[in-house]
Write a protein that holds these residues in place. Structure first.
Motif, PDB file in Angstrom:
ATOM      1  N   ASP A 343       0.828  -1.213   0.000  1.00  9.00           N
ATOM      2  CA  ASP A 343       0.000   0.000   0.000  1.00  9.00           C
ATOM      3  C   ASP A 343       0.859   1.259   0.000  1.00  9.00           C
ATOM      4  O   ASP A 343       0.592   2.213  -0.734  1.00  9.00           O
ATOM      5  CB  ASP A 343      -0.921   0.009   1.225  1.00  9.00           C
ATOM      6  CG  ASP A 343      -2.045  -0.999   1.116  1.00  9.00           C
ATOM      7  OD1 ASP A 343      -2.288  -1.483  -0.010  1.00  9.00           O
ATOM      8  OD2 ASP A 343      -2.654  -1.312   2.145  1.00  9.00           O
ATOM      9  N   LEU A 344       1.886   1.263   0.822  1.00 14.04           N
ATOM     10  CA  LEU A 344       2.758   2.433   0.875  1.00 14.04           C
ATOM     11  C   LEU A 344       3.491   2.612  -0.446  1.00 14.04           C
ATOM     12  O   LEU A 344       3.608   3.724  -0.958  1.00 14.04           O
ATOM     13  CB  LEU A 344       3.753   2.290   2.025  1.00 14.04           C
ATOM     14  CG  LEU A 344       4.816   3.389   2.139  1.00 14.04           C
ATOM     15  CD1 LEU A 344       4.156   4.755   2.272  1.00 14.04           C
ATOM     16  CD2 LEU A 344       5.744   3.118   3.307  1.00 14.04           C
ATOM     17  N   GLN A 345       3.994   1.520  -1.017  1.00 18.14           N
ATOM     18  CA  GLN A 345       4.722   1.631  -2.273  1.00 18.14           C
ATOM     19  C   GLN A 345       3.833   2.176  -3.380  1.00 18.14           C
ATOM     20  O   GLN A 345       4.248   3.027  -4.173  1.00 18.14           O
ATOM     21  CB  GLN A 345       5.282   0.271  -2.682  1.00 18.14           C
ATOM     22  CG  GLN A 345       6.161   0.331  -3.921  1.00 18.14           C
ATOM     23  CD  GLN A 345       7.402   1.158  -3.686  1.00 18.14           C
ATOM     24  OE1 GLN A 345       8.228   0.828  -2.843  1.00 18.14           O
ATOM     25  NE2 GLN A 345       7.541   2.247  -4.407  1.00 18.14           N
ATOM     26  N   THR A 346       2.597   1.706  -3.428  1.00 22.14           N
ATOM     27  CA  THR A 346       1.672   2.183  -4.452  1.00 22.14           C
ATOM     28  C   THR A 346       1.403   3.677  -4.293  1.00 22.14           C
ATOM     29  O   THR A 346       1.399   4.429  -5.259  1.00 22.14           O
ATOM     30  CB  THR A 346       0.352   1.396  -4.372  1.00 22.14           C
ATOM     31  OG1 THR A 346       0.617   0.010  -4.583  1.00 22.14           O
ATOM     32  CG2 THR A 346      -0.630   1.880  -5.433  1.00 22.14           C
ATOM     33  N   TRP A 347       1.208   4.109  -3.045  1.00 16.55           N
ATOM     34  CA  TRP A 347       0.965   5.531  -2.818  1.00 16.55           C
ATOM     35  C   TRP A 347       2.177   6.362  -3.231  1.00 16.55           C
ATOM     36  O   TRP A 347       2.036   7.416  -3.850  1.00 16.55           O
ATOM     37  CB  TRP A 347       0.643   5.771  -1.345  1.00 16.55           C
ATOM     38  CG  TRP A 347       0.496   7.231  -1.029  1.00 16.55           C
ATOM     39  CD1 TRP A 347      -0.587   8.022  -1.267  1.00 16.55           C
ATOM     40  CD2 TRP A 347       1.498   8.081  -0.463  1.00 16.55           C
ATOM     41  NE1 TRP A 347      -0.322   9.314  -0.871  1.00 16.55           N
ATOM     42  CE2 TRP A 347       0.937   9.385  -0.379  1.00 16.55           C
ATOM     43  CE3 TRP A 347       2.798   7.875  -0.019  1.00 16.55           C
ATOM     44  CZ2 TRP A 347       1.649  10.459   0.133  1.00 16.55           C
ATOM     45  CZ3 TRP A 347       3.507   8.950   0.496  1.00 16.55           C
ATOM     46  CH2 TRP A 347       2.931  10.216   0.574  1.00 16.55           C
ATOM     47  N   VAL A 348       3.367   5.898  -2.886  1.00 17.89           N
ATOM     48  CA  VAL A 348       4.573   6.631  -3.249  1.00 17.89           C
ATOM     49  C   VAL A 348       4.717   6.719  -4.761  1.00 17.89           C
ATOM     50  O   VAL A 348       5.108   7.757  -5.308  1.00 17.89           O
ATOM     51  CB  VAL A 348       5.813   5.971  -2.609  1.00 17.89           C
ATOM     52  CG1 VAL A 348       7.095   6.554  -3.197  1.00 17.89           C
ATOM     53  CG2 VAL A 348       5.805   6.164  -1.109  1.00 17.89           C
ATOM     54  N   ASP A 349       4.396   5.634  -5.469  1.00 18.87           N
ATOM     55  CA  ASP A 349       4.483   5.665  -6.927  1.00 18.87           C
ATOM     56  C   ASP A 349       3.581   6.745  -7.511  1.00 18.87           C
ATOM     57  O   ASP A 349       3.962   7.486  -8.408  1.00 18.87           O
ATOM     58  CB  ASP A 349       4.098   4.298  -7.506  1.00 18.87           C
ATOM     59  CG  ASP A 349       5.128   3.221  -7.183  1.00 18.87           C
ATOM     60  OD1 ASP A 349       6.260   3.586  -6.818  1.00 18.87           O
ATOM     61  OD2 ASP A 349       4.796   2.035  -7.302  1.00 18.87           O
ATOM     62  N   VAL A 350       2.368   6.833  -6.988  1.00 20.77           N
ATOM     63  CA  VAL A 350       1.440   7.858  -7.481  1.00 20.77           C
ATOM     64  C   VAL A 350       1.942   9.249  -7.108  1.00 20.77           C
ATOM     65  O   VAL A 350       1.864  10.187  -7.899  1.00 20.77           O
ATOM     66  CB  VAL A 350       0.019   7.618  -6.929  1.00 20.77           C
ATOM     67  CG1 VAL A 350      -0.946   8.695  -7.431  1.00 20.77           C
ATOM     68  CG2 VAL A 350      -0.487   6.245  -7.345  1.00 20.77           C
ATOM     69  N   LEU A 351       2.475   9.392  -5.908  1.00 24.21           N
ATOM     70  CA  LEU A 351       3.014  10.694  -5.491  1.00 24.21           C
ATOM     71  C   LEU A 351       4.144  11.116  -6.415  1.00 24.21           C
ATOM     72  O   LEU A 351       4.229  12.282  -6.821  1.00 24.21           O
ATOM     73  CB  LEU A 351       3.501  10.618  -4.054  1.00 24.21           C
ATOM     74  CG  LEU A 351       4.146  11.893  -3.495  1.00 24.21           C
ATOM     75  CD1 LEU A 351       3.122  13.020  -3.439  1.00 24.21           C
ATOM     76  CD2 LEU A 351       4.735  11.643  -2.118  1.00 24.21           C
ATOM     77  N   LEU A 352       5.036  10.195  -6.759  1.00 31.23           N
ATOM     78  CA  LEU A 352       6.130  10.522  -7.662  1.00 31.23           C
ATOM     79  C   LEU A 352       5.592  10.926  -9.025  1.00 31.23           C
ATOM     80  O   LEU A 352       6.122  11.841  -9.670  1.00 31.23           O
ATOM     81  CB  LEU A 352       7.069   9.322  -7.800  1.00 31.23           C
ATOM     82  CG  LEU A 352       7.906   8.999  -6.559  1.00 31.23           C
ATOM     83  CD1 LEU A 352       8.646   7.686  -6.748  1.00 31.23           C
ATOM     84  CD2 LEU A 352       8.887  10.119  -6.267  1.00 31.23           C
ATOM     85  N   ALA A 353       4.542  10.258  -9.481  1.00 29.96           N
ATOM     86  CA  ALA A 353       3.951  10.642 -10.758  1.00 29.96           C
ATOM     87  C   ALA A 353       3.343  12.042 -10.690  1.00 29.96           C
ATOM     88  O   ALA A 353       3.452  12.826 -11.631  1.00 29.96           O
ATOM     89  CB  ALA A 353       2.874   9.627 -11.163  1.00 29.96           C
TER      90      ALA A 353
END
Length: 817
Positions: A343-353
């Motif tokens: 869950d955290l990794q997915t959120w970080v990926d979207v934040l980076l995008a």
């Protein structure tokens, strides 16, 4: 109806929607209103209204609540559509009641006029009711205690005769009993946009909405936010992404969130629901402190122009474009490392995008900028600013200094001076010498800046702030926040908020219309702990962002444009409220100076490491730790902060003692020219090259040139320092180390030396005497030996020899001695 925007409220308990309409509360808590979002916006989650909103309840226990208002801009030929919900909260039945709609024709040309109207002041009945079709409606049935009913109004705008001047008009919806006595009234706004006449084509007001993305203080040992702490707040952080997806919104990210776990998920190409193949996001390798965004995220934060589509899940982070994101972002999958939760990794990926392209960031760790300004630790703030730009991957990224409490007493001079003193290092000049890295901008409450608010209650979005310092004048770009409207938006769009999003949207539409007429702008800043409701955010902000008199402006675009106002002097600035709020006391100057001192210790030692990569290996951990120690989040944990400072002090001490002269026993010098041995120890993790110097306090021992020495990590090595002894006696010399530039490293060490400068001459004389004596003795001994040697026999002639008798001697052959 084309161009109309409709707000539909969900089923909120009638008892939760009631509020006493108090003028003082309305002014103090901020402007309120009602409006509609862009078409297709999801229905908001509703709760009871906040005290001071336009929802009203009369003394008889009958309440009226706004359910629907349209269009966003009332134009000639359009229909004004209003729906209210009337609730009977009294103990008796309500029979024969009716509701009326009034539209006041005079334009409300200032924020004070809007506040007065919302507070129930001014014209009570309006002047455009008589003869207007559809402006009076019966409730239609008797209401038992606790029951509610909806009342709809639809009025032809042309009948209202609102004139040719653009601007907000007041609306009143009241409820009367069977004897036509007013039981309660609701006040709100509609913006009139005529097709001709004065104000038909108003200037657009820039609208910028910013929200910080933080999760508390970083770990001082690593300089990054602990993953467990981020996961604790993941629900709130996840909702921020779709909530801040309109063109007018910008996320201001703490780069500490982009830590070692902040890496795009690795994935195999997958087929999406539409049949297209998703690519693999690109990013930094594991462990990078400054990962780059996925290559497909090419636009700035919050580049979308529409709210989430109706029926979509506004809290989902699987695809930010579904909430009006930044463009074509690859499908995201679960996390890529065992250490990082999916869950955290997915959120970080979207934040980076979302932070691709031009972005805005807080200083690394979300620095307590008021405390660093008060402590004079501008170097520490400059370090955090530089780290933020590095984490985002470019010197052109904007850094925003965000004080803990915008309404606190007089932070403006401190923060302005700190911002002026803390720009990151200038970018490398181009061949023509143009361009340098801008300093950070400062977020301030417009009300606390002299001249920040004009006569109509509005002002510019940005201005150059100046303040007088001991060394002259300091200046920085100030982002002027409308604190009252910010509070309204934060309340109305928060998860579980009792504030009606429709009412808040209408007031924001009226506010922006007044700003457009006055040539100003609107900046709204949401709090660090804001827990967003994406649906409510779309309802509140959607119609405001798309209004004809509003120019949705992301923060990077706002900061890239030159301020339209003259410079504002904040030297004597005072906020309207001196309350320090709930953010706690600023970090102490002693602690911040200790953190800055740790960096100074590392910078002192770093030049002895010849390899640039080794230098960065030595410096970066200390710099990250120092920036983490200045984080605003430590205000909530003073004891933890002190432990972190103690840990940082230990690190600084290890660096200061990383190269040291090893104390030895006193040394005796018996020659006028000799090499003095000195041992140097290196406890650093990198090879160190130093120069070993001697300094004598008298002329007995005269040091010569220093000696260069390279010492492997974890070892000690001896340097031979040439000296000249000029006189005998005991003396003390100082041994110290420097780098190649002559800067002293570590602490000097005293060395006791016994100088016997005349021993060398005496020793030669004694040796010569001894050699002479040895020589004379040898001669004497030789003579004695020769004299004691027996005489050789005498050989006679044959005729003299007597074979039978003893040999005889000649007279001249007598025996010697």
């Amino acid at each position: 109806m084309v161009g109309d925007h409709v707000v539909r409220a969900g089923g909120r308990a009638s008892g939760q929607r009631l509020v006493v309409l108090l003028g003082a509360a309305a002014v103090a808590l901020g402007p309120m209103g009602l409006a509609a979002p862009a078409a297709g916006a999801p229905a908001p989650v509703r709760g009871g209204p906040l005290t001071g909103l336009t929802t009203a309840v009369g003394p008889t226990g009958v309440g009226v609540d706004l359910e629907q208002l349209g269009p966003t801009a009332l134009t000639p030929g359009s229909q004004l559509v209003v729906r209210v919900r009337v609730t009977n909260t009294s103990a008796a039945a309500l029979t024969g009641a009716r509701s009326r709609l009034f539209v006041d024709s005079p334009v409300l040309s200032s924020r004070a006029a809007l506040d007065a109207w919302a507070a129930g002041q001014g014209v009570q009945g309006g002047d455009r009711f008589a003869g207007v079709d559809g402006a009076e409606q019966p409730l239609g049935r008797s209401l038992a205690p606790g029951e509610s009913t909806d009342v709809d109004f639809s009025v032809d705008a042309d009948q209202l005769q609102l004139g040719g001047e653009f601007g907000p008009r007041g609306i009143t919806v009241d409820v009367l009993d069977s004897s036509l006595q007013r039981l309660t009234a609701l006040r709100t706004f509609v913006v009139w946009l005529p097709q001709g006449g004065q104000g038909a084509a108003p200037a657009t007001a820039p609208l910028t909405v910013v929200a910080p993305v933080t999760a508390g203080a970083p770990d001082v040992s690593t300089g990054q936010l602990p993953e467990a702490r981020v996961e604790e707040q993941l629900g709130r952080l996840r909702d921020l992404l779709p909530a801040m997806s309109l063109q007018s919104t910008s996320l201001v990210v703490d780069p500490a969130l982009l830590g070692p776990f902040a890496q795009p998920a690795q994935q195999e190409p997958s087929v999406s629901a539409s049949g297209s193949t998703a690519g693999t996001p690109s990013g930094s390798p594991s462990g990078s402190a400054s990962p780059g965004p996925p290559s497909s995220a090419s636009s700035a934060t919050g580049a979308a122009t529409t709210p989430p589509a109706q029926g979509s899940d506004p809290t989902s982070t699987a695809d930010p474009t579904s909430a009006g994101g930044t463009g074509d972002v690859p499908d995201l999958v679960a996390g890529t490392t065992e250490e990082t939760s999916p869950d955290l990794q997915t959120w970080v990926d979207v934040l980076l995008a979302r932070t691709g392209g031009r972005a805005a960031a807080l200083p690394q760790g979300d620095t307590d900028v008021v405390a660093t300004g008060a402590a004079g630790t501008s170097d520490l703030l400059a370090l955090a600013v530089s780290q933020a730009r590095t984490a985002l991957g470019g010197d052109d990224d904007q850094v925003l200094l965000w004080p803990a409490d915008l309404s606190a007493a007089a932070p403006q001079p401190l923060v302005t001076e700190a911002a002026a003193a803390a720009p990151s290092a200038s970018a490398s000049s181009s061949s023509d010498g143009a361009g340098s890295t801008p300093g950070p901008a400062v977020l301030v409450d417009a009300r606390s800046v002299p001249g920040g608010v004009g006569a109509n209650g509005t002002g510019p979005s940005t201005a150059t702030l100046t303040t007088t310092t001991a060394s002259g004048t300091a200046s920085a770009t100030g982002v002027l926040v409308d604190a009252t409207a910010s509070s309204l938006l934060a309340s109305a769009a928060a998860d579980g908020s009792p504030v009606d999003p429709a009412e808040a949207s209408a007031r924001l539409l009226a506010d922006t219309a007044v700003s457009a007429v006055g040539g100003g702008g609107v900046v709204l800043a949401l709090p660090r702990s804001w827990d967003a409701d994406p649906s409510a955010m779309a309802t509140v902000l959607g119609p405001v962002s798309s209004a004809p008199w509003v120019r949705a402006t992301p923060l990077p675009d706002l900061l890239a444009s030159a301020p339209t106002a003259a410079p504002l002097d904040v030297t004597q600035a005072r906020a309207v409220a001196a309350d320090q709020g709930t953010t706690g006391a600023p970090l102490s100057a002693a602690g911040l100076n200790a953190a800055q001192g740790a960096v100074a210790a590392a910078e002192t030692v770093a030049p002895v490491v010849q390899d640039p990569a080794g230098q960065r290996e030595l410096l970066e951990p200390v710099e990250l730790s120092a920036a983490a120690a200045a984080s605003l989040g430590w205000r909530d944990d003073p004891q933890g902060w002190q432990r972190a400072l103690d840990q940082l002090s230990e690190t600084a001490a290890r660096l200061r003692d990383g190269l040291e002269v090893v104390q030895g026993s006193p040394t005796t010098v018996i020659s006028s020219r000799v090499n003095l041995p000195v041992n140097v120890r290196n406890t650093l993790a990198q090879p160190a090259t130093v120069f070993v110097h001697l300094q004598s306090g008298n002329i007995r021992l005269i040091p010569r040139d220093p000696v260069e020495l390279t010492i492997a990590p974890g070892t000690q090595q001896q340097a031979q320092i040439p000296v000249r002894a000029a006189a005998s006696g005991d003396t003390s010399v100082t041994v110290y180390l420097t780098d190649a530039a002559g800067n002293q490293i570590g602490e000097p060490e005293p060395l006791r030396v016994r100088v016997r400068a005349d021993w060398e001459g005496r020793g030669v004389a004694i040796a010569a005497g001894v050699a002479g004596l040895v020589f004379v003795g040898g001669v004497v001994r030789t003579v004695v030996r020769v004299r004691r040697r027996p005489a050789p026999p005498v050989v006679r002639s044959a005729e003299e020899a007597d074979a039978d008798g003893p040999p005889t001697r000649r007279p001249e052959e007598s025996t010697r001695g």
